[in-house]
Design a protein around this motif. Structure first.
Motif: not given
Length: 95
Positions: A39-53, A81-95
């Motif tokens: 999912f890194v590089g995709q727009q970090a929408t609420p739907a994406l956040l739910g899917e990542v979770q 989900v670490w989000v960049g200035l353009k709203g895309e997921a730049e990295r995804i980590t646990c913690g």
């Protein structure tokens, strides 16, 4: 007579067999970041956040933007989900 010789030998070789138990599954609610790296590089929408979770198995998810202040305590039950200035997921980590 032959059985008397073979039986002790079988007992000796039984100790040489390696036993590798199956790995235990991660406890429910524990984050696994590897499956969600796609999912890194995709727009970090609420739907994406739910899917990542859901896919990571985390109990909670948080969206972290560049201007946000976040606590640094580690939680193995949370996916970040670490989000960049353009709203895309730049990295995804646990913690």
């Amino acid at each position: 007579m032959k059985l008397g010789i073979v039986a002790p030998a079988l007992v000796l070789f039984a100790g040489c067999a390696q036993h590798h138990p199956a790995p235990l599954p991660a406890p429910i609610g524990v984050c696994q970041a590897a499956p969600v790296q796609r999912f890194v590089g995709q727009q970090a929408t609420p739907a994406l956040l739910g899917e990542v979770q859901r896919i990571s198995g985390a109990a909670t998810a948080r969206r972290i933007t560049p201007e946000m202040r976040v606590t640094m305590e580690y939680s193995d039950a949370r996916v970040n989900v670490w989000v960049g200035l353009k709203g895309e997921a730049e990295r995804i980590t646990c913690g």
